[in-house]
Design a protein around this motif. Structure first.
Motif, PDB file in Angstrom:
ATOM      1  N   GLY B 225       0.829  -1.209   0.000  1.00 21.96           N
ATOM      2  CA  GLY B 225       0.000   0.000   0.000  1.00 21.96           C
ATOM      3  C   GLY B 225       0.862   1.257   0.000  1.00 21.96           C
ATOM      4  N   LEU B 226       1.890   1.215   0.811  1.00 21.14           N
ATOM      5  CA  LEU B 226       2.807   2.351   0.895  1.00 21.14           C
ATOM      6  C   LEU B 226       3.445   2.627  -0.456  1.00 21.14           C
ATOM      7  N   LEU B 227       3.881   1.521  -1.118  1.00 20.83           N
ATOM      8  CA  LEU B 227       4.523   1.672  -2.423  1.00 20.83           C
ATOM      9  C   LEU B 227       3.547   2.268  -3.420  1.00 20.83           C
ATOM     10  N   GLU B 228       2.325   1.791  -3.331  1.00 14.79           N
ATOM     11  CA  GLU B 228       1.331   2.271  -4.286  1.00 14.79           C
ATOM     12  C   GLU B 228       1.118   3.770  -4.117  1.00 14.79           C
ATOM     13  N   GLU B 229       1.119   4.172  -2.860  1.00 15.41           N
ATOM     14  CA  GLU B 229       0.971   5.605  -2.609  1.00 15.41           C
ATOM     15  C   GLU B 229       2.172   6.370  -3.126  1.00 15.41           C
ATOM     16  N   ALA B 230       3.384   5.807  -2.904  1.00 16.76           N
ATOM     17  CA  ALA B 230       4.585   6.545  -3.245  1.00 16.76           C
ATOM     18  C   ALA B 230       4.833   6.566  -4.740  1.00 16.76           C
ATOM     19  N   THR B 231       4.479   5.483  -5.431  1.00 19.60           N
ATOM     20  CA  THR B 231       4.868   5.387  -6.835  1.00 19.60           C
ATOM     21  C   THR B 231       3.677   5.378  -7.761  1.00 19.60           C
ATOM     22  N   GLY B 232       2.496   5.153  -7.248  1.00 18.64           N
ATOM     23  CA  GLY B 232       1.331   5.080  -8.107  1.00 18.64           C
ATOM     24  C   GLY B 232       1.222   3.741  -8.781  1.00 18.64           C
ATOM     25  N   ILE B 233       2.132   2.844  -8.520  1.00 17.12           N
ATOM     26  CA  ILE B 233       2.055   1.528  -9.154  1.00 17.12           C
ATOM     27  C   ILE B 233       1.353   0.596  -8.198  1.00 17.12           C
ATOM     28  N   SER B 234       0.356  -0.081  -8.714  1.00 19.29           N
ATOM     29  CA  SER B 234      -0.324  -1.038  -7.860  1.00 19.29           C
ATOM     30  C   SER B 234       0.315  -2.415  -8.031  1.00 19.29           C
ATOM     31  N   PHE B 235       0.784  -2.922  -6.922  1.00 21.88           N
ATOM     32  CA  PHE B 235       1.413  -4.259  -6.985  1.00 21.88           C
ATOM     33  C   PHE B 235       0.433  -5.354  -6.609  1.00 21.88           C
ATOM     34  N   SER B 236      -0.819  -4.935  -6.460  1.00 27.07           N
ATOM     35  CA  SER B 236      -1.782  -5.939  -6.002  1.00 27.07           C
ATOM     36  C   SER B 236      -1.990  -7.025  -7.043  1.00 27.07           C
ATOM     37  N   GLU B 237      -1.641  -6.747  -8.292  1.00 29.21           N
ATOM     38  CA  GLU B 237      -1.811  -7.760  -9.332  1.00 29.21           C
ATOM     39  C   GLU B 237      -0.607  -8.695  -9.422  1.00 29.21           C
ATOM     40  N   TYR B 238       0.410  -8.365  -8.659  1.00 30.04           N
ATOM     41  CA  TYR B 238       1.629  -9.178  -8.772  1.00 30.04           C
ATOM     42  C   TYR B 238       1.511 -10.417  -7.926  1.00 30.04           C
ATOM     43  N   LYS B 239       2.270 -11.400  -8.316  1.00 36.38           N
ATOM     44  CA  LYS B 239       2.226 -12.656  -7.571  1.00 36.38           C
ATOM     45  C   LYS B 239       2.782 -12.431  -6.168  1.00 36.38           C
ATOM     46  N   PRO B 240       2.022 -12.900  -5.219  1.00 44.55           N
ATOM     47  CA  PRO B 240       2.478 -12.673  -3.828  1.00 44.55           C
ATOM     48  C   PRO B 240       3.857 -13.279  -3.571  1.00 44.55           C
ATOM     49  N   GLY B 241       4.099 -14.426  -4.204  1.00 47.79           N
ATOM     50  CA  GLY B 241       5.388 -15.082  -3.973  1.00 47.79           C
ATOM     51  C   GLY B 241       6.537 -14.182  -4.385  1.00 47.79           C
ATOM     52  N   THR B 242       6.427 -13.679  -5.596  1.00 48.50           N
ATOM     53  CA  THR B 242       7.465 -12.799  -6.105  1.00 48.50           C
ATOM     54  C   THR B 242       7.628 -11.599  -5.178  1.00 48.50           C
ATOM     55  N   PHE B 432       2.854 -11.567 -12.814  1.00 51.12           N
ATOM     56  CA  PHE B 432       1.463 -11.156 -12.626  1.00 51.12           C
ATOM     57  C   PHE B 432       0.627 -12.314 -12.175  1.00 51.12           C
ATOM     58  N   GLN B 433      -0.404 -11.982 -11.473  1.00 48.99           N
ATOM     59  CA  GLN B 433      -1.405 -12.993 -11.165  1.00 48.99           C
ATOM     60  C   GLN B 433      -2.163 -13.322 -12.442  1.00 48.99           C
ATOM     61  N   PRO B 434      -2.771 -14.481 -12.484  1.00 50.57           N
ATOM     62  CA  PRO B 434      -3.404 -14.925 -13.742  1.00 50.57           C
ATOM     63  C   PRO B 434      -4.344 -13.887 -14.372  1.00 50.57           C
ATOM     64  N   SER B 435      -5.152 -13.264 -13.563  1.00 54.24           N
ATOM     65  CA  SER B 435      -6.112 -12.308 -14.156  1.00 54.24           C
ATOM     66  C   SER B 435      -5.371 -11.137 -14.787  1.00 54.24           C
ATOM     67  N   ALA B 436      -4.295 -10.740 -14.096  1.00 51.21           N
ATOM     68  CA  ALA B 436      -3.517  -9.624 -14.615  1.00 51.21           C
ATOM     69  C   ALA B 436      -2.826 -10.014 -15.920  1.00 51.21           C
ATOM     70  N   GLN B 437      -2.388 -11.281 -15.951  1.00 44.62           N
ATOM     71  CA  GLN B 437      -1.742 -11.760 -17.187  1.00 44.62           C
ATOM     72  C   GLN B 437      -2.723 -11.648 -18.354  1.00 44.62           C
ATOM     73  N   ASP B 438      -3.941 -12.087 -18.097  1.00 48.46           N
ATOM     74  CA  ASP B 438      -4.959 -12.025 -19.173  1.00 48.46           C
ATOM     75  C   ASP B 438      -5.154 -10.587 -19.647  1.00 48.46           C
ATOM     76  N   ARG B 439      -5.186  -9.722 -18.671  1.00 52.22           N
ATOM     77  CA  ARG B 439      -5.434  -8.320 -19.030  1.00 52.22           C
ATOM     78  C   ARG B 439      -4.269  -7.760 -19.847  1.00 52.22           C
ATOM     79  N   ALA B 440      -3.058  -8.086 -19.422  1.00 54.44           N
ATOM     80  CA  ALA B 440      -1.891  -7.591 -20.147  1.00 54.44           C
ATOM     81  C   ALA B 440      -1.892  -8.125 -21.575  1.00 54.44           C
ATOM     82  N   LEU B 441      -2.204  -9.442 -21.679  1.00 52.67           N
ATOM     83  CA  LEU B 441      -2.251 -10.043 -23.015  1.00 52.67           C
ATOM     84  C   LEU B 441      -3.320  -9.353 -23.871  1.00 52.67           C
TER      85      LEU B 441
END
Lengths: 144, 1326
Positions: B225-242, B432-441
């Motif tokens: 959340g902090l990163l999202e605020e600082a950079t505007g990039i949402s990492f919520s779509e990223y794989k939690p493992g990564t 990316f999480q699967p849904s995000a992958q679909d969206r990117a594709l």
């Protein structure tokens, strides 16, 4: 009257001793060839004056038995002398223990026997005093 | 494959190529490795490689540790060896291993600190290339992230990837691998083993479980959340493992214990947040990364695309999504430029859109400057063509740079480009999480024109849009969009949701310091002002500046200028901002007259740059003008011309000023950029250095953990060993004492106390203080020599307390760790061994013995029989060749009875048996001795039988006799045998047990010169070979004078090389008594013997007695007839006349009878001597002799004999009458057998515990040959001239012997004879 009673189972010895006595003394001499005959005679004719001369080893009752029975028979037993072939001390002791008044070994020859008999006669029929009491048996029927 | 990783589902190699299974393990890895190998069968056909972090300086124990867990051979990897199936290979310490062409490659590990040691990654990577789908990569317990990169390679190459589940002691390595998304399954080591086998056989992968479970921790979520605020990039779509993995990396680098702590620090640290962002976004990239893919692009894809573009006369458009630091975009640009240049005719222009979400990376990309390392894959030609070489780096030439437009772009949120010929998006979607992958594709699909090409990362797949594409290369994921592909929407619903621009209020992100700055400023300047950020967005409004602003109609904006309504003010603000943006810290006051003002409100606009941390803000504020400028009156009517003119002039001036300042700013920026770049590079370099150092440290740490594990195991082993040894030490019967180098006691065990007087407190005392209980005088000497390094000393000694105990003492050195050493003394009681040896020797003797030996059990079954040479000769069935051994009971009646006795009574039975077998008797073994000996063995009463032929019995008896003799000598305490050596020194002296030495000592003490004399005697005997004799005189132990007779007998003994000498030790007094004792003993034996003889002749005595009686009776009975013969003969002679011729005959009869009588009397005398012991008394012999001479007076005087006698005779003990009779007989004989005047001497002497009476004469004597007949009855030696009947001496003999005396005679014929009577000093009753 004085009688000499000779007792010997051996007839030869009996004859030699009778002859020897008769050579040296003039008394009545009676001969018995066994203890039983001698006691029978003594019961009938014996008196204290009798001089008994007995052999020791005889068949049946021996000389010792003769001495003992005479002592049983008479209150005062007659003078009893033993003429025996044996010179063994044990026989001598037995004879005196039974009550013999003398013990002589039978001499080996007639002359020696006559000499012995002469000595006996001069002592027992001469110098020695012999019992005079009744020699009658207390129990007349004591003869077996 | 819901994680979207789609790799080649190839089956493993099958029979032609074996499957390689590599295990990466580090800290805590031993247990799972063991578990794995416990579960894996030894015949899977797979090769196994175990890669660990090993310290280069220590030998690994792994091989030894694994041996008990697998039957497969375990080898240390050797360079260039073929990998064999069903073998386990270990990484050698200090080496790096890889595999190529199925062969093991071993290299020394570079010890460069810069070199990151990641052996698991190294091997996995090589394995992925070499084995592809036939590779199995397994990551087990360990810290750090080694193996993660390798797992990715293996999985991408189609291999199986497995990690240990939560059972791992250290989850760092498996977790890191798991979070990479390239793990097929996470499971326990034994399940991993099963999965490997299944994969090898069927190619089936285990059903994945677990790794999607990795969830962001609350701290992680907050950080995102902090990163999202600082950079505007949402990492919520990223794989939690990564996410987790990368966050953890930063957490580790920031030296924070956990994410929560890191979060506190990072919240106010924009630099750290920036770094984290970069870590989260940046993927590995490089020029021409994956050369083969670029070859495909260069030769197949791009020329076609270029041709198509040229023919359509369109520019060729390329979208590089996720360009990162730009290498890939430049690579494609170079290829495109080359492709275009190769065209003849019209050349299409090249437009490349390189986008990335991270502006930091974009800045790098835009700058186009790369280090020499980065340039490694760029060919020389391309370098010179497209790059300018700087001092340490290369910069992209403007020509190349100009074709690329770098732009910040969020693939998931921002609108895509359109009509693109080529889209590359490599290794972006995997995060990316699967849904995000679909969206990117979807976005890329939207951007791509039909017929255009798409390049994805090797583990990425087209997914839902696959139907619109045809595959150009499945390996490199190159696809072409089908020409007839249906245009698809952007999936507006999803996209729209993401397109929501969050209403961000930067102030939220501003920290408290900034707010305090504001407050300070507000206090300093009571004026109106605006605070803008770098993007000219309004951050804060100060004072009356609110009045300047108004939200324009339409979409709301933060852009400050667009909110300022007043045109003059806006101009002034714009100019001031530009000035500030060029680097000015503070602008000169700018005079502003707001247009909507009536002229009264004049103000000076001042701009200031405020830098707080990395953030730059611009403060624009007005200062009231004290003296308002008089401005030309503003024409109000007739349009705006004057105003326009003035405005134009103002714009021109402003433009001029702007140009100038822009130029200056550019130049300034150029230099500062250079500086910044340089500084940046330095920072990056040092950062990398730090990171690598850190990796090195954690690698070393892992090595240490691995080593520690091994040490723990070794320690356990050592402790076990120690416990075992402790147990052994205390339970063994070997006494052990350990000595330290200073000869103090280090340790000893309980049995040692039997041999040394040691107590618990004696540890570390010097050993020489300890009293030894061994008869081992030179023990200290031997210990010294061992300490001096002379090697082990082994001695056999006896125990001082019990000489029968035989002990082997071994003293030796042994090594201790660290070049130290110690000495141990081990004492072993071998008494039992010696006894057992002796018994064994006896047993073997028995086997060869001529004795026949057998042992029968309780049931009389033969247990044992030896192979005596005599067995066959014995008449008993002992024969060992006999197939059916005979029970004792059936052997022989005598033996079976004896065996029964031996069994029942437990007694040894000895018997003598005559053979029943005639044949045996004929062979000479008709008799044998048997011994039956019972003994109890394990609850059974056994009977042993020994049988010996009688001939051997004789030998045995002889041997026994010899033994008795030597025992008699040994037992004798007066007679001693001393043996000397060749020098004449005594070796040993026999005597009563234990007195031998004492005798020697006594000799030494008593006869100080004796030894010299003995030596001399010995010398004489030895040199001359004859016995010598000497007499020693000294003092006995009791002070009495002692004499020793020494007889030296030389005995040459070639074997011993010694000469034996016998010494007879005795003092004469004692010797005499000894002889007497001996005689008495002999006599006692004699008497005993005679009594035995008497008892034996009992019946003889009986018969003798009868004979005596007979003689007596016969003599007695014979006397009567002889008497009669003589008596009657004498009577006859008396009665015959003296002249009768019969007289002489009668005399003959008398004489014969008289001789016969004499004979009979002698016979009677002889027979009548009592055979019983007469009473005995002390006899005054003088009186007796007086009586005898008196008895014989007539004969003496008749013959004129002379009797010589001493004054006094010795007293004699015995039967007085008997003695008298004997003397009468002897004197009578002496007179009788003298021809002249007889002289008869009577004497006595004391002799041999008795008195001897001697009667000697000067008569005729007799031949000594006749002496035996002398004492026989009725033997007459002389003619009948002498009267006698030959019984006298027989009677004498009988009388003497009746008194235990002896009579004997000696004579010299014609000289005289001597008769001796010995009568013993027997006890007298009175």
């Amino acid at each position: 009257m004085t009688t000499i009673l000779l007792i010997d189972d051996n007839g030869a010895d009996l004859e030699i001793i009778r002859r020897a006595f008769s050579t040296v003394v003039d008394v009545r001499i009676e001969s018995a060839s066994s203890a039983a005959d001698a006691l029978e005679w003594f019961a009938a004719h014996g008196d204290p004056d009798t001089l008994v001369v007995t052999d020791l080893n005889m068949p049946g009752a021996d000389g010792i038995a003769v001495i003992e029975q005479l002592r049983d028979l008479c209150e005062i037993p007659p003078v009893t002398l033993v003429f025996s072939t044996s010179a063994r001390a044990v026989d001598v002791d037995r004879a005196y223990a039974a009550g013999a008044n003398g013990y002589h070994t039978k001499p080996m020859g007639f002359h020696e026997t006559t000499e012995l008999c002469g000595q006996i006669a001069s002592y027992w029929l001469g110098s020695a005093a012999r019992p005079r009491g009744s020699t009658r048996p207390a129990e007349a029927s004591g003869v077996a | 494959m819901e994680n979207g990783v789609d790799v080649t589902e190839a089956r493993p190699g099958g029979a032609d190529r074996s499957v390689l299974c590599a295990l990466g393990a580090s800290a805590g890895g031993l247990a799972p490795v063991e578990e794995f190998f416990d579960a894996i069968p030894p015949d899977t056909g797979m090769s196994f490689v175990l890669v660990q972090h090993l310290s280069p300086d220590h030998e690994s124990m792994m091989g030894a540790l694994l041996e008990s867990h697998t039957e497969m051979p375990i080898l240390q990897a050797v360079d260039d060896t073929q990998l064999e199936p069903d073998h386990v290979y270990l990484i050698p310490p200090g080496a790096e291993i890889s595999v190529a062409g199925g062969r093991m490659q071993v290299r020394d590990r570079k010890l460069d600190r810069r070199d990151l040691h990641r052996p698991i990654d190294t091997f996995f990577t090589s394995m992925a290339a070499d084995f592809g789908p036939a590779a199995i990569a397994i990551v087990l317990s360990g810290t750090g992230s080694d193996g993660t990169a390798g797992i990715e390679r293996v999985r991408r190459a189609g291999g199986l990837t497995l990690v240990q589940d939560s059972s791992a002691a250290f989850e760092g390595m498996p977790d890191a691998a798991l979070r990479s998304g390239f793990v097929d399954a996470s499971m326990s080591p034994s399940d991993i083993a099963d999965a490997c086998v299944v994969y090898r056989e069927t190619g089936r992968r285990p059903v994945s479980q677990g790794h999607d479970d990795v969830a962001l921790t609350p701290a992680d979520a907050e950080l995102v959340g902090l990163l999202e605020e600082a950079t505007g990039i949402s990492f919520s779509e990223y794989k939690p493992g990564t996410m987790r993995r990368r966050i953890e990396r930063r957490v580790t680098l920031a030296d924070m214990p956990d994410t929560a702590s890191y979060l506190v620090g990072a919240r106010d640290n924009t630099v750290e947040l920036e770094e984290l962002t970069r870590d989260l976004l940046i993927d590995v990239t490089g020029f021409f990364r994956d050369t083969e893919m670029f070859d495909l692009l260069e030769h197949e894809i791009l020329p076609q695309l270029v041709l198509e573009a040229a023919s359509a006369n369109d520019p060729i458009r390329v979208w590089v999504a996720g360009c990162s630091t730009g290498q890939e975009a430049y690579s494609i640009a170079m290829l495109l430029l080359e492709a275009v240049e190769s065209l003849h005719g019209s050349r299409p222009t090249v437009q490349i859109f390189a986008t990335d979400i991270h502006d930091g990376s974009l800045r790098h990309a835009t700058e186009g400057r790369y280090s020499a390392d980065d340039m490694a894959e760029v060919s020389e030609a391309r370098r010179s063509r497209f790059f300018d070489e700087l001092s340490t780096s290369w910069r992209v030439k403007p020509e190349l740079r100009s074709v690329i437009t770098f732009a910040q772009h969020n693939l998931l949120a921002d609108a895509p480009f359109t009509r693109v010929d080529l889209v590359t998006c490599r290794n972006v979607m995997i995060y990316f999480q699967p849904s995000a992958q679909d969206r990117a594709l979807g976005a890329m699909n939207f951007a791509l024109r039909p017929g255009g090409a798409m390049v994805l990362g090797s583990s990425e797949a087209l997914g839902p849009i696959e139907i619109d594409y045809e595959t150009v290369s499945s390996t490199w994921r190159i696809y072409r969009k089908k020409v007839d592909a249906v245009a698809r929407s952007l999936r507006a619903g999803q996209m729209g949701a993401r397109l929501r621009v969050p209403v961000r209020t930067p102030a939220f992100a501003a920290d408290q310091r900034l707010l305090r700055t504001y407050d300070a400023l507000l206090e300093a300047h009571f004026a109106s002002g605006l605070l803008l950020n770098e993007r000219r967005e309004l951050v804060h409004t100060i004072g009356g500046a609110t009045g300047w602003l108004r939200q324009p109609t339409g979409r709301p904006t933060l852009d400050a200028l667009s909110m300022v309504t007043d045109a003059n003010l806006r101009l002034a603000l714009g100019a001031t901002l530009r000035e500030l943006e060029t680097g000015s810290d503070r602008t000169e006051p700018r005079f502003v007259v707001p247009t909507e003002n009536d002229g009264r409100a004049q103000a000076m606009l001042i701009g200031e740059t405020i830098r707080v941390g990395s953030a730059t803000h611009y403060l624009l504020f007005t200062r009231e003008v004290e003296e308002p400028l008089e401005l030309p009156p503003t024409p109000r009517s007739a349009g705006v011309a004057p105003e326009d003119t003035e405005y134009t002039l103002q714009l021109e001036a402003e433009l001029l000023y702007t140009r100038e300042s822009l130029q200056a700013a550019l130049e300034e920026q150029e230099t500062s950029n250079e500086e910044l770049n340089a500084a940046n590079e330095e920072l990056i370099a040092s950062n990398e250095e730090l990171q690598s150092t850190n990796e090195e440290l954690s690698s070393v740490n892992e090595e240490l953990r691995t080593l520690n594990d091994e040490h723990h195991i070794r320690l356990d082993q050592v402790l076990e060993l120690s416990a075992d040894l402790e147990q052994l030490m205390s339970s063994t019967e070997i006494g052990v004492v350990f000595l330290a180098e200073d000869r103090s006691i280090r340790r000893f065990n309980e049995p040692a106390r039997d041999y040394f007087r040691v107590r618990e407190g004696d540890v570390s005392r010097p050993f020489e203080d300890i009293v030894s209980r061994l008869s081992y005088a030179q023990l200290d000497e031997d210990i010294n020599s061992v300490f001096n390094g002379e090697g082990a000393q082994v001695q056999t000694v006896s125990h001082a307390d019990d000489r029968a105990r035989r002990l082997v003492v071994r003293v030796d050195r042994y090594e201790l760790p660290r070049d130290r050493w110690g000495v141990f003394i081990a004492v072993v009681d071998v008494t039992d061994v010696v006894v057992a040896e002796e018994e064994r020797a006896l047993a073997s003797l028995l086997l060869a013995s001529p004795l026949v030996v057998g042992i029968w059990d309780e049931d009389d079954q033969l247990l044992y029989r030896n192979r005596s040479v005599l067995a066959g000769e014995l008449p008993v069935p002992f024969d060992p060749e006999e197939p059916q051994p005979v029970p004792l009971a059936l052997m022989d009646e005598t033996i079976s009875i004896a065996a029964e006795r031996a069994r029942n009574e437990g007694a040894t039975v000895v018997g003598f048996q005559r053979a029943a077998d005639r044949d045996a008797a004929a062979e000479g073994f008709d008799e044998y001795l048997f011994i039956l000996h019972p003994f109890d063995l394990v609850g059974q009463r056994l009977v042993g039988a020994i049988a010996v032929p009688a001939t051997h019995v004789a030998e045995m008896i002889e041997a026994r006799a010899r033994e008795m003799f030597s025992r008699a000598i040994v037992g004798h305490d007066r007679l001693s045998i001393v043996t000397f050596d060749r020098n004449g020194d005594p070796i040993e002296a026999s005597g009563i047990e234990g007195t031998g030495d004492r005798l020697l000592d006594n000799l030494r003490r008593q006869f100080p010169e004796a030894f010299d004399d003995m030596r001399a005697a010995h010398l004489a005997a030895a040199t001359k070979g004859v016995p010598s004799h000497l007499q020693l005189r000294g003092q006995g132990p009791d002070g009495d004078p002692a004499v020793v007779d020494l007889h030296v007998q030389p005995v040459e003994d070639s074997l011993l090389g010694a000469i034996g000498i016998g010494i007879h030790v005795a003092d004469y007094e004692r010797q005499l008594w000894e002889l007497k004792d001996e005689v008495a003993r002999l006599r006692a034996e004699l008497i005993e013997e005679r009594e035995q003889g008497l008892t034996r002749a009992d019946d003889l005595a009986e018969r003798n007695h009868d004979l005596d009686n007979f003689a007596h009776v016969a003599a007695h009975d014979l006397k009567a007839p002889i008497r009669s013969v003589r008596s009657f003969a004498e009577l006859a002679m008396d009665e015959l006349p003296d002249a009768s011729p019969a007289q002489p005959h009668m005399q003959q009869v008398v004489d014969a009878s008289m001789r016969m009588t004499s004979l009979l009397e002698s016979l009677l005398d002889f027979a009548s001597i009592d055979r019983q012991q007469p009473d005995k008394e002390i006899i005054n012999l003088t009186d007796v002799v007086e009586e005898v001479t008196a008895d014989l007076d007539s004969v003496i005087s008749q013959r004129g004999a002379r009797i010589i006698r001493p004054e006094r005779f010795d007293d004699v003990r015995g039967d007085r009458a008997g003695v008298r009779q004997v003397l009468v007989n002897l004197v009578q004989n002496a007179i009788k057998y003298s021809d002249e005047e007889p002289v008869i001497e009577l004497t006595t002497r004391v002799e041999d515990e008795g008195v001897v009476i001697v009667v000697s004469d000067n008569g005729r004597g007799f031949e000594m040959t006749e002496v035996d007949r002398l004492f026989e009855p009725f033997q007459r030696l002389h003619d009948t001239s002498v009267s006698g009947n030959g019984v006298g001496l027989a009677i004498c003999k009988r009388i003497v012997e009746r008194q235990d005396g002896r009579i004997w005679a000696s004579s010299v014929p014609g000289e005289g004879s001597r008769f001796s009577i010995w009568l013993p000093d027997t006890d007298v009753e009175r």
